[in-house]
Write an enzyme that holds these catalytic residues in place. Structure first.
Site, short mmCIF file in Angstrom:
data_model
loop_
_atom_site.label_atom_id
_atom_site.label_comp_id
_atom_site.label_asym_id
_atom_site.label_seq_id
_atom_site.Cartn_x
_atom_site.Cartn_y
_atom_site.Cartn_z
NE ARG A 279 -21.18 -2.70 4.55
CZ ARG A 279 -21.47 -3.69 3.72
NH1 ARG A 279 -21.62 -4.89 4.19
NH2 ARG A 279 -21.56 -3.48 2.42
CB SER B 296 -10.01 -12.66 4.63
OG SER B 296 -8.92 -11.97 4.07
NE ARG C 175 -2.17 -0.96 3.74
CZ ARG C 175 -1.89 0.06 4.53
NH1 ARG C 175 -2.25 1.29 4.19
NH2 ARG C 175 -1.26 -0.11 5.68
CB SER D 181 -7.24 -6.63 9.32
OG SER D 181 -7.74 -6.62 10.64
CG MET E 97 -16.09 -20.73 13.79
SD MET E 97 -17.14 -19.96 15.07
CE MET E 97 -16.21 -18.46 15.38
CE LYS F 9 -14.66 -14.16 8.18
NZ LYS F 9 -13.99 -15.18 9.03
CE LYS G 5 0.50 -2.90 9.17
NZ LYS G 5 -0.83 -2.37 8.75
#
Length: 327
Positions: free
Chosen positions: A104, A130, A49, A99, A134, A153, A59
């Site tokens: 949202r 991602s 980025r 992440s 579960m 998701k 990072k």
């Protein structure tokens, strides 16, 4: 190996390595995916980025370490659609490890932008969103507010499938650093020394996996024709354990029996009433589904859908070996 590039859903590995773009490569799981893809021999690209600030020096250092290992850095921004399209045009496979910030504010919006870029580019032969935990398709009755995570998701999945993008969903286990090392206690990441809380009778089966093993399985799936448009569950048989079994492993290793307090489901859920933080409430709900309902193990997974069966060459870390580091 032959040419497996007959259809868009097959990843081209004939005459060269699979080209993989990892988005979110400096994150907790993402950095492991980058290293696993490199180890697997994939031509690995990492999204960089341009917005990385001076306060994110770690990072930057991580990105440079990837470059030393042979990864290629590709500059693109989620605020610049054209740059995303250009980035995904370079590769055969896109893996998202952005992440999983709740509700949202982050993950779903970025992944939907990524889906749009992949759709426009038209060349990507596999997308792994991602997931890694579960199965959201089985969590339609999950407790609020955590259900929002699963709903989001599923929204990403629907966008992927509506766009006709070949995909693989990899999921199904509790990451060991968060769940095994602490013996699944809520307020620590280390094994308790004296007392341990047991959820219910402690006999519900849960799946644990070392994060590096999860990354290895993810890297294995990307050019495997058996996993196109499939869900691959990470369920290593020796790591399918009840809470009592996990605690028992630690007691045997440490040579010390812990004082156990069993907490009834009703009492466990009552903790949610005293929390104002939405994320903490969601966490209580997730633990309930894992340790009281057995949401990772209360359904059958065939050998053609289970990672350790598909890839027996991955010598996964047993929890008895994982816990030894805490001695």
């Amino acid at each position: 190996m032959g040419d497996v590039c007959e259809e868009r859903s097959s990843v081209c590995v004939s005459g060269g390595r699979t080209r993989v773009l990892v988005v979110g490569g400096t994150g907790y799981v993402g950095k492991r995916i980058v290293r696993a893809c490199l180890a697997e021999g994939h031509e690995t690209y990492v999204l960089q980025r341009p917005e990385i600030g001076r306060h994110e020096i770690e990072k930057v250092q991580m990105l440079m370490s990837f470059k030393k290992l042979g990864a290629k850095l590709v500059e693109a921004s989620f605020s610049d659609h054209r740059s995303l399209v250009s980035a995904v045009k370079l590769v055969d496979v896109v893996i998202s490890a952005v992440s999983g910030v709740h509700f949202r504010s982050h993950s779903i919006l970025l992944q939907l932008k990524l889906v749009d870029a992949i759709k426009e580019a038209g060349n990507v032969k596999r997308f792994l969103p991602s997931e890694y935990g579960m199965d959201p398709s089985r969590m339609g009755k999950a407790l609020p507010p955590g259900r929002e995570t699963f709903d989001e998701k599923m929204e990403v999945r629907r966008a992927i499938e509506a766009a006709g993008i070949p995909h693989t969903y990899v999921l199904g286990a509790c990451l060991a650093s968060y769940f095994a090392g602490s013996l699944s206690q809520l307020e620590t990441l280390f094994p308790p020394k004296e007392k341990v809380t047991i959820y219910g009778d402690g006999n519900v089966k849960v799946v644990f996996v070392d994060e590096d093993d999860m990354a290895r399985y993810i890297a294995k799936t990307v050019d495997d024709p058996r996993t196109v448009n499939k869900t691959v569950y990470v369920r290593p048989p020796d790591n399918v354990l009840t809470h009592m079994e996990l605690v028992g492993i630690w007691e045997k290793l440490s040579g010390k029996e812990l004082d156990k307090t069993h907490i009834h489901a009703h009492d466990f859920l009552s903790n949610m009433k005293h929390l104002d933080n939405k994320g903490q409430k969601a966490g209580i709900g997730f633990m309930f589904h894992l340790f009281y309902e057995g949401c990772l193990t209360n359904f059958h997974v065939g050998e053609d859908e289970e990672a350790s069966s598909l890839y027996p060459d991955v010598k996964y870390t047993r929890m008895v070996d994982y816990l030894r580091m805490f001695l």
